[in-house]
Design a protein around this motif. Structure first.
Motif, mmCIF file in Angstrom:
data_model
loop_
_atom_site.group_PDB
_atom_site.id
_atom_site.type_symbol
_atom_site.label_atom_id
_atom_site.label_comp_id
_atom_site.label_asym_id
_atom_site.label_seq_id
_atom_site.Cartn_x
_atom_site.Cartn_y
_atom_site.Cartn_z
ATOM 1 N N LEU A 37 -23.246 21.785 49.758
ATOM 2 C CA LEU A 37 -23.157 20.775 50.810
ATOM 3 C C LEU A 37 -21.855 19.989 50.676
ATOM 4 O O LEU A 37 -21.166 19.742 51.668
ATOM 5 C CB LEU A 37 -24.360 19.824 50.746
ATOM 6 C CG LEU A 37 -24.394 18.683 51.753
ATOM 7 C CD1 LEU A 37 -24.421 19.219 53.186
ATOM 8 C CD2 LEU A 37 -25.596 17.789 51.491
ATOM 9 N N GLY A 38 -21.490 19.631 49.460
ATOM 10 C CA GLY A 38 -20.235 18.914 49.232
ATOM 11 C C GLY A 38 -19.032 19.727 49.661
ATOM 12 O O GLY A 38 -18.078 19.198 50.240
ATOM 13 N N SER A 122 -41.352 22.478 62.329
ATOM 14 C CA SER A 122 -39.967 22.910 62.511
ATOM 15 C C SER A 122 -39.022 21.731 62.296
ATOM 16 O O SER A 122 -39.415 20.569 62.420
ATOM 17 C CB SER A 122 -39.783 23.498 63.909
ATOM 18 O OG SER A 122 -40.102 22.533 64.883
ATOM 19 N N PRO A 123 -37.742 22.020 61.951
ATOM 20 C CA PRO A 123 -36.785 20.949 61.627
ATOM 21 C C PRO A 123 -36.610 19.886 62.716
ATOM 22 O O PRO A 123 -36.316 18.743 62.383
ATOM 23 C CB PRO A 123 -35.473 21.718 61.397
ATOM 24 C CG PRO A 123 -35.916 23.048 60.906
ATOM 25 C CD PRO A 123 -37.179 23.350 61.681
ATOM 26 N N CYS A 165 -36.194 17.443 48.312
ATOM 27 C CA CYS A 165 -35.126 18.419 48.088
ATOM 28 C C CYS A 165 -35.112 18.929 46.655
ATOM 29 O O CYS A 165 -34.750 20.088 46.419
ATOM 30 C CB CYS A 165 -33.767 17.826 48.463
ATOM 31 S SG CYS A 165 -33.570 17.587 50.239
ATOM 32 N N GLU A 166 -35.502 18.109 45.701
ATOM 33 C CA GLU A 166 -35.605 18.580 44.323
ATOM 34 C C GLU A 166 -36.712 19.627 44.202
ATOM 35 O O GLU A 166 -36.579 20.594 43.470
ATOM 36 C CB GLU A 166 -35.877 17.419 43.360
ATOM 37 C CG GLU A 166 -34.674 16.550 43.109
ATOM 38 C CD GLU A 166 -34.977 15.338 42.245
ATOM 39 O OE1 GLU A 166 -34.027 14.852 41.610
ATOM 40 O OE2 GLU A 166 -36.137 14.865 42.202
ATOM 41 N N GLN A 167 -37.796 19.431 44.954
ATOM 42 C CA GLN A 167 -38.902 20.384 44.932
ATOM 43 C C GLN A 167 -38.565 21.660 45.693
ATOM 44 O O GLN A 167 -38.962 22.748 45.295
ATOM 45 C CB GLN A 167 -40.160 19.753 45.532
ATOM 46 C CG GLN A 167 -40.735 18.646 44.722
ATOM 47 C CD GLN A 167 -41.875 17.946 45.435
ATOM 48 O OE1 GLN A 167 -42.297 18.333 46.529
ATOM 49 N NE2 GLN A 167 -42.374 16.888 44.825
ATOM 50 N N THR A 168 -37.834 21.504 46.811
ATOM 51 C CA THR A 168 -37.478 22.642 47.663
ATOM 52 C C THR A 168 -36.002 22.515 48.032
ATOM 53 O O THR A 168 -35.655 22.039 49.118
ATOM 54 C CB THR A 168 -38.360 22.667 48.934
ATOM 55 O OG1 THR A 168 -39.725 22.461 48.566
ATOM 56 C CG2 THR A 168 -38.223 23.994 49.672
ATOM 57 N N ILE A 174 -30.506 20.785 55.961
ATOM 58 C CA ILE A 174 -31.157 20.323 57.195
ATOM 59 C C ILE A 174 -31.719 18.924 57.000
ATOM 60 O O ILE A 174 -31.578 18.068 57.865
ATOM 61 C CB ILE A 174 -32.254 21.311 57.640
ATOM 62 C CG1 ILE A 174 -31.631 22.660 57.981
ATOM 63 C CG2 ILE A 174 -33.013 20.770 58.844
ATOM 64 C CD1 ILE A 174 -32.639 23.767 58.240
ATOM 65 N N LEU A 175 -32.331 18.676 55.843
ATOM 66 C CA LEU A 175 -32.893 17.347 55.596
ATOM 67 C C LEU A 175 -31.803 16.299 55.431
ATOM 68 O O LEU A 175 -31.979 15.146 55.809
ATOM 69 C CB LEU A 175 -33.821 17.389 54.380
ATOM 70 C CG LEU A 175 -34.866 16.289 54.269
ATOM 71 C CD1 LEU A 175 -35.626 16.057 55.561
ATOM 72 C CD2 LEU A 175 -35.829 16.592 53.149
ATOM 73 N N PHE A 176 -30.647 16.679 54.909
ATOM 74 C CA PHE A 176 -29.499 15.777 54.830
ATOM 75 C C PHE A 176 -29.097 15.330 56.237
ATOM 76 O O PHE A 176 -28.940 14.136 56.502
ATOM 77 C CB PHE A 176 -28.325 16.487 54.129
ATOM 78 C CG PHE A 176 -27.074 15.653 54.028
ATOM 79 C CD1 PHE A 176 -26.910 14.763 52.985
ATOM 80 C CD2 PHE A 176 -26.071 15.761 54.976
ATOM 81 C CE1 PHE A 176 -25.755 13.988 52.875
ATOM 82 C CE2 PHE A 176 -24.915 15.002 54.872
ATOM 83 C CZ PHE A 176 -24.758 14.117 53.826
#
Length: 189
Positions: A37-38, A122-123, A165-168, A174-176
């Motif tokens: 991502l960075g 869905s997202p 996000c640590e779990q998945t 997308i969550l970012f």
């Protein structure tokens, strides 16, 4: 940059969120997703067109920022303005501290609820799930009424996102983006 509302200007929101998510990275898969991502942010190709007014829709960042420059104890060397870099780190640090306080009170249950809800949808619905979970926790009370509630909400949001996000780790990108949209919507309230 003294307030969270100042954070919502330009790319600072993304940098604070990224700095928050990067701290105390325990999982190698999650770390790899953060690095990816960075790099995408560094290449200026992932900042999607946000119609929320806080981001430039061309994906332009004022300077090159590397995820490796984003550490809790290190200035954001890629930013031209060292005061702004320090302010971003300070805000992320304050939010992490509040997140640590929240973790003892409510985060485990809220993370489980959020994770279950986003994995079952869905997202395009994730922002709604994030909003509902943060509002539910805030309604039930978190025991941090002595702190500015805007910061508590922000810390809770980022802590929940980080734990999911640590779990998945595959949900990070997308969550970012969902988190950035959520923060921009909070600002608009």
């Amino acid at each position: 940059m003294d307030t969270l509302s100042d954070m919502n200007r330009g790319p600072n929101t993304a940098l604070v969120v990224l700095s928050f998510l990067q701290a105390d990275c325990r999982s190698s898969e999650y770390r790899e997703e953060l690095l990816s991502l960075g790099q995408i942010i560094n290449n200026k190709s992932c900042i999607q067109s946000f119609d929320d007014g806080g981001f430039e829709t061309d994906g332009h960042l004022p300077s090159k920022v590397s995820l490796s420059d984003i550490h809790p104890s290190v200035e954001l060397l890629g930013l031209r303005n060292p005061v702004e870099a320090e302010a971003i780190q300070e805000i992320a640090g304050e939010l992490r501290h509040i997140g640590d306080l929240l973790e003892h009170n409510v985060v485990a249950r809220a993370t489980q609820n959020l994770s279950r809800n986003i994995l079952d949808s869905s997202p395009e619905h994730w922002k709604n799930h994030l909003t509902r979970e943060v509002e539910r926790v805030m309604r039930e009370g978190v025991g941090l009424e002595h702190l500015p509630q805007e910061r508590v909400i922000m810390a809770l949001t980022l802590t929940l996102v980080k734990r999911v996000c640590e779990q998945t780790p595959s949900l990070l990108r997308i969550l970012f983006n969902t988190t950035i949209q959520y923060i921009m919507a909070l600002r608009a309230r």
